[in-house]
Write an enzyme that holds these catalytic residues in place. Sequence first.
Site, PDB file in Angstrom:
ATOM      1  N   ASN A  99       0.831  -1.192   0.000  1.00 23.86           N
ATOM      2  CA  ASN A  99       0.000   0.000   0.000  1.00 23.86           C
ATOM      3  C   ASN A  99       0.870   1.247   0.000  1.00 23.86           C
ATOM      4  O   ASN A  99       1.974   1.257   0.544  1.00 23.86           O
ATOM      5  CB  ASN A  99      -0.998  -0.006   1.163  1.00 23.86           C
TER       6      ASN A  99
ATOM      7  N   GLU B  68       0.319   5.352   0.640  1.00 19.16           N
ATOM      8  CA  GLU B  68      -0.556   6.442   1.052  1.00 19.16           C
ATOM      9  C   GLU B  68       0.038   7.784   0.655  1.00 19.16           C
ATOM     10  O   GLU B  68       1.254   7.905   0.464  1.00 19.16           O
ATOM     11  CB  GLU B  68      -0.742   6.414   2.577  1.00 19.16           C
TER      12      GLU B  68
ATOM     13  N   CYS C 149      -4.096   0.538  -2.546  1.00 18.45           N
ATOM     14  CA  CYS C 149      -3.924  -0.667  -1.730  1.00 18.45           C
ATOM     15  C   CYS C 149      -2.838  -1.565  -2.309  1.00 18.45           C
ATOM     16  O   CYS C 149      -2.469  -1.465  -3.485  1.00 18.45           O
ATOM     17  CB  CYS C 149      -5.237  -1.446  -1.688  1.00 18.45           C
TER      18      CYS C 149
ATOM     19  N   GLU D 149      -3.063  -4.732  -3.028  1.00 20.94           N
ATOM     20  CA  GLU D 149      -3.605  -5.559  -4.102  1.00 20.94           C
ATOM     21  C   GLU D 149      -3.667  -4.770  -5.410  1.00 20.94           C
ATOM     22  O   GLU D 149      -3.344  -5.292  -6.480  1.00 20.94           O
ATOM     23  CB  GLU D 149      -5.018  -6.050  -3.733  1.00 20.94           C
TER      24      GLU D 149
ATOM     25  N   CYS E 270     -10.007  -5.203   0.723  1.00 22.00           N
ATOM     26  CA  CYS E 270     -11.167  -4.321   0.883  1.00 22.00           C
ATOM     27  C   CYS E 270     -12.157  -4.579  -0.262  1.00 22.00           C
ATOM     28  O   CYS E 270     -11.853  -5.302  -1.216  1.00 22.00           O
ATOM     29  CB  CYS E 270     -10.729  -2.858   0.892  1.00 22.00           C
TER      30      CYS E 270
ATOM     31  N   CYS F 114     -10.845  -3.693  -3.767  1.00 18.66           N
ATOM     32  CA  CYS F 114      -9.831  -4.642  -4.241  1.00 18.66           C
ATOM     33  C   CYS F 114     -10.445  -5.989  -4.580  1.00 18.66           C
ATOM     34  O   CYS F 114     -10.000  -6.665  -5.509  1.00 18.66           O
ATOM     35  CB  CYS F 114      -8.714  -4.791  -3.215  1.00 18.66           C
TER      36      CYS F 114
END
Length: 132
Positions: free
Chosen positions: A42, A44, A53, A55, A86, A89
């Site tokens: 991930n 940010e 993310c 994935e 999530c 994803c």
Amino acid sequence: MAANDLFERAHTVMGRAHAPYSRFPVGAAIRTSDGRIYAGCNVEVVSFPEGWCAETTAIGQMVADGGGTIAEIAVVAEKKRLCTPCGGCRQRIAEFGSAATRVHLCDAATGIVETVGLADLLPRSFEAESLG
């Protein structure tokens, strides 16, 4: 277990995550149906929760390398045992996988703990045929 190499790749890239806002590093590793492996973490940005993310990063790597079909994916988070993808994803994995795509849920300390089919995580997914 044959998927241990996916856990190891996911665990390695989890350590490279850029997660200064959530402090929740995640790693993911994909194996395509032809055996190629792609990993991502991930990332940010200051306008949190924007970013991407693990994935999504791995899928982007796969697409940039010419695409493929996701046969299996391992997901690991430093601070959560059995971290599942999530919702967004899950839909991205479905875009490049199938209901039978294996999703390996991992513990950062011990490895793969449980494997489920994508259909178990995303029943009744939105499908491209719905757009026609």
